[in-house]
Design a protein around this motif. Structure first.
Motif, PDB file in Angstrom:
ATOM      1  N   LYS A  25       0.844  -1.191   0.000  1.00 20.61           N
ATOM      2  CA  LYS A  25       0.000   0.000   0.000  1.00 20.61           C
ATOM      3  C   LYS A  25       0.887   1.252   0.000  1.00 20.61           C
ATOM      4  O   LYS A  25       0.644   2.189  -0.750  1.00 20.61           O
ATOM      5  CB  LYS A  25      -0.922  -0.009   1.213  1.00 20.61           C
ATOM      6  CG  LYS A  25      -1.901   1.127   1.253  1.00 20.61           C
ATOM      7  CD  LYS A  25      -2.829   0.976   2.451  1.00 20.61           C
ATOM      8  CE  LYS A  25      -3.765   2.150   2.589  1.00 20.61           C
ATOM      9  NZ  LYS A  25      -4.616   2.014   3.790  1.00 20.61           N
ATOM     10  N   LEU A  26       1.925   1.263   0.823  1.00 24.62           N
ATOM     11  CA  LEU A  26       2.858   2.387   0.870  1.00 24.62           C
ATOM     12  C   LEU A  26       3.576   2.553  -0.466  1.00 24.62           C
ATOM     13  O   LEU A  26       3.720   3.668  -0.978  1.00 24.62           O
ATOM     14  CB  LEU A  26       3.867   2.196   2.007  1.00 24.62           C
ATOM     15  CG  LEU A  26       4.799   3.370   2.260  1.00 24.62           C
ATOM     16  CD1 LEU A  26       5.106   3.473   3.744  1.00 24.62           C
ATOM     17  CD2 LEU A  26       6.080   3.219   1.492  1.00 24.62           C
ATOM     18  N   LEU A  27       4.009   1.453  -1.063  1.00 28.22           N
ATOM     19  CA  LEU A  27       4.667   1.525  -2.372  1.00 28.22           C
ATOM     20  C   LEU A  27       3.709   2.056  -3.436  1.00 28.22           C
ATOM     21  O   LEU A  27       4.113   2.872  -4.280  1.00 28.22           O
ATOM     22  CB  LEU A  27       5.205   0.151  -2.783  1.00 28.22           C
ATOM     23  CG  LEU A  27       6.463  -0.314  -2.070  1.00 28.22           C
ATOM     24  CD1 LEU A  27       6.780  -1.764  -2.446  1.00 28.22           C
ATOM     25  CD2 LEU A  27       7.642   0.583  -2.399  1.00 28.22           C
ATOM     26  N   ALA A  28       2.456   1.627  -3.411  1.00 25.67           N
ATOM     27  CA  ALA A  28       1.470   2.103  -4.388  1.00 25.67           C
ATOM     28  C   ALA A  28       1.283   3.615  -4.261  1.00 25.67           C
ATOM     29  O   ALA A  28       1.247   4.330  -5.276  1.00 25.67           O
ATOM     30  CB  ALA A  28       0.137   1.384  -4.188  1.00 25.67           C
ATOM     31  N   LYS A  29       1.186   4.114  -3.033  1.00 25.49           N
ATOM     32  CA  LYS A  29       1.058   5.561  -2.824  1.00 25.49           C
ATOM     33  C   LYS A  29       2.300   6.291  -3.329  1.00 25.49           C
ATOM     34  O   LYS A  29       2.197   7.354  -3.934  1.00 25.49           O
ATOM     35  CB  LYS A  29       0.859   5.868  -1.341  1.00 25.49           C
ATOM     36  CG  LYS A  29      -0.486   5.458  -0.803  1.00 25.49           C
ATOM     37  CD  LYS A  29      -0.539   5.787   0.683  1.00 25.49           C
ATOM     38  CE  LYS A  29      -1.815   5.368   1.340  1.00 25.49           C
ATOM     39  NZ  LYS A  29      -1.823   5.712   2.769  1.00 25.49           N
ATOM     40  N   THR A  30       3.467   5.720  -3.077  1.00 25.70           N
ATOM     41  CA  THR A  30       4.711   6.345  -3.509  1.00 25.70           C
ATOM     42  C   THR A  30       4.809   6.368  -5.027  1.00 25.70           C
ATOM     43  O   THR A  30       5.149   7.389  -5.627  1.00 25.70           O
ATOM     44  CB  THR A  30       5.920   5.603  -2.908  1.00 25.70           C
ATOM     45  OG1 THR A  30       5.799   5.609  -1.476  1.00 25.70           O
ATOM     46  CG2 THR A  30       7.226   6.249  -3.314  1.00 25.70           C
ATOM     47  N   PHE A  31       4.479   5.250  -5.686  1.00 26.89           N
ATOM     48  CA  PHE A  31       4.534   5.201  -7.144  1.00 26.89           C
ATOM     49  C   PHE A  31       3.499   6.141  -7.765  1.00 26.89           C
ATOM     50  O   PHE A  31       3.768   6.780  -8.788  1.00 26.89           O
ATOM     51  CB  PHE A  31       4.345   3.775  -7.655  1.00 26.89           C
ATOM     52  CG  PHE A  31       5.487   2.859  -7.308  1.00 26.89           C
ATOM     53  CD1 PHE A  31       6.792   3.314  -7.209  1.00 26.89           C
ATOM     54  CD2 PHE A  31       5.249   1.514  -7.068  1.00 26.89           C
ATOM     55  CE1 PHE A  31       7.836   2.470  -6.891  1.00 26.89           C
ATOM     56  CE2 PHE A  31       6.289   0.652  -6.743  1.00 26.89           C
ATOM     57  CZ  PHE A  31       7.579   1.134  -6.663  1.00 26.89           C
ATOM     58  N   ALA A  32       2.311   6.253  -7.134  1.00 23.98           N
ATOM     59  CA  ALA A  32       1.300   7.187  -7.633  1.00 23.98           C
ATOM     60  C   ALA A  32       1.813   8.621  -7.524  1.00 23.98           C
ATOM     61  O   ALA A  32       1.636   9.427  -8.442  1.00 23.98           O
ATOM     62  CB  ALA A  32      -0.006   7.017  -6.858  1.00 23.98           C
ATOM     63  N   LYS A  33       2.457   8.945  -6.410  1.00 28.30           N
ATOM     64  CA  LYS A  33       3.017  10.284  -6.229  1.00 28.30           C
ATOM     65  C   LYS A  33       4.070  10.563  -7.298  1.00 28.30           C
ATOM     66  O   LYS A  33       4.101  11.654  -7.878  1.00 28.30           O
ATOM     67  CB  LYS A  33       3.631  10.405  -4.835  1.00 28.30           C
ATOM     68  CG  LYS A  33       4.070  11.810  -4.481  1.00 28.30           C
ATOM     69  CD  LYS A  33       4.733  11.872  -3.125  1.00 28.30           C
ATOM     70  CE  LYS A  33       3.730  11.749  -1.997  1.00 28.30           C
ATOM     71  NZ  LYS A  33       4.332  12.090  -0.691  1.00 28.30           N
ATOM     72  N   LEU A  34       4.920   9.581  -7.582  1.00 29.27           N
ATOM     73  CA  LEU A  34       5.933   9.749  -8.630  1.00 29.27           C
ATOM     74  C   LEU A  34       5.278   9.960 -10.001  1.00 29.27           C
ATOM     75  O   LEU A  34       5.716  10.790 -10.791  1.00 29.27           O
ATOM     76  CB  LEU A  34       6.860   8.539  -8.678  1.00 29.27           C
ATOM     77  CG  LEU A  34       7.843   8.394  -7.521  1.00 29.27           C
ATOM     78  CD1 LEU A  34       8.490   7.015  -7.542  1.00 29.27           C
ATOM     79  CD2 LEU A  34       8.903   9.485  -7.584  1.00 29.27           C
ATOM     80  N   ALA A  35       4.220   9.208 -10.276  1.00 27.48           N
ATOM     81  CA  ALA A  35       3.571   9.274 -11.577  1.00 27.48           C
ATOM     82  C   ALA A  35       2.759  10.552 -11.773  1.00 27.48           C
ATOM     83  O   ALA A  35       2.680  11.075 -12.886  1.00 27.48           O
ATOM     84  CB  ALA A  35       2.658   8.062 -11.765  1.00 27.48           C
TER      85      ALA A  35
END
Length: 75
Positions: A46-56
């Motif tokens: 979940k944390l990685l998904a939020k981080t990747f969304a922020k990057l994208a």
């Protein structure tokens, strides 16, 4: 690790991880037969998904990257 909201930090070439202080992230990467294998619990992904969304969704410049330590340990 720093807790943040959904603000865009790309102008400063920084990023904060948006994590839940009540969760315990378990994360590691092993190389198996030359292939990286990610191990983690639900809160980790979940944390990685939020981080990747922020990057994208932000305006990070080409070449921006992050380093993630085992269990997201900042020390």
């Amino acid at each position: 690790m720093q807790h943040s909201g959904t603000r865009d930090e790309s102008d400063n070439s920084t990023i904060s991880f948006d994590y839940d202080e009540n969760e315990e992230e378990v994360f590691s990467v092993n190389i198996e037969n030359g292939i990286p294998v990610f191990f983690g619990n639900k809160s980790t992904f979940k944390l990685l998904a939020k981080t990747f969304a922020k990057l994208a969704l932000s305006d990070y410049q080409d070449g921006f990257h992050i380093h993630i330590n085992k269990d997201f340990d900042a020390d």
